[in-house]
Design an enzyme around this catalytic site. Sequence first.
Site, PDB file in Angstrom:
ATOM      1  CG  ASP A  50      -8.244  -5.263  -3.188  1.00  0.00           C
ATOM      2  OD1 ASP A  50      -8.647  -4.839  -4.292  1.00  0.00           O
ATOM      3  OD2 ASP A  50      -7.076  -5.116  -2.817  1.00  0.00           O
ATOM      4  CD  GLU A  65      -5.541  -0.609   1.723  1.00  0.00           C
ATOM      5  OE1 GLU A  65      -4.414  -0.654   2.229  1.00  0.00           O
ATOM      6  OE2 GLU A  65      -5.732  -0.257   0.549  1.00  0.00           O
TER       7      GLU A  65
END
Length: 408
Positions: A69, A138
């Site tokens: 990520d 997130e």
Amino acid sequence: MPTTPDALTAIYEDLHRHPELGGQEHRTAGIVADHLRALQYDVTTGVGGTGVVATLERGAGPTVLLRADMDGLPVKEDTGLPYASTATATTADGEEHPVMHACGHDVHVTCLLGAAARLAQDTEWRGRVLLVFQPDEENGNGARDMVADGLFERFGKPDVVLGQHVAPLPVGVLGVHAGSAFAAADSLRVVLHGQGGHGSRPEATVDPVVLGAATVLRLQTVVAREIAGSDTAVVTVGSFHAGSAPNIIPEQAELQLSVRTTDEHVRTKVLAAIERIVRGEAAAAGAPREPEVELLQSFPAVDNDADACARVATAFQDGGQHLVVDPGPVTGSEDVGILATEAGVPCAYWLLGGADPALFAGATTVDELRRVVAELPSNHSPRYAPVAGPTIESGVAALVAAARSFLG
């Protein structure tokens, strides 16, 4: 090309100095794409927004998906590092915020670039490597956005999903847990309605600040008094906004909550308890309107496949570079499991130690490791700072070992 430790550290420091929020990772994606093209990968950008997908084929064999990520967090950095972030960005609420790689996604990206380089240089494996550099983890949107943008239709389904998350464990330690390894996450927005007025005449109002404070305190009883000690649940009120001046009682208060659970039954129970408490406290305060409870985001627990975990753990130990431990279920959350679920394949996602081993001198058991970890800055802290060079080298080696354990 990112083939040497110094080159990888330079990439890491650059990414750390220039973090980007979820959905805004344009610079990061460009750096990733440029490095992968130089390594002769077939690269596609703009997948699911700012995602990057790269493939490398070496004949018949399994397809191994390696994922990292890319997004940072709206946190003001306080590490004192020479390459600390001073970046800012506009969040969804339209406000400018400092941004930091407080969760270590810059480590994840750097490690996967390093692994990509080593796999490109290695001519002995057979199969297909599918690299996924994912945006917006997130906010819980990135994996779903990439799947919705045809990730598996365009690039093929993998045989396994692999990845890692840096954590304040000592460098050289990898945490592998089969089953529910990372918690499900639910984020909620609660709006409590009061009746505003002058601060000198509270009797003519219904004070949403007091109502909010009572709600926050009562919410602490969900885990403490409604969830069994053998179950896992976390309820955190991370945001409380109300009012604009000391002498004005406002019309409303807003809370934002984060809920983490590893069992669907527990999740259902916790969410129901939150709704019951919010509405009960509003009724007790004589609120003029029902509160609003909105689910902002939700993604499931990461369910690690037992066989896949056993295979990567063996590969880690065979390399002689890592100590493998079982950390048990982690209350942090990750949307990487969505990639495995949507593809219908096993997942193995592990913790990567990123803390100075000297801090753990004398710790010989998992419990002793946990006690030291509890004293260190955690992910999402403005002071969170992995030991860059050794952590990256360890992470690259782990990704390569895991991938090679599945490739022909």
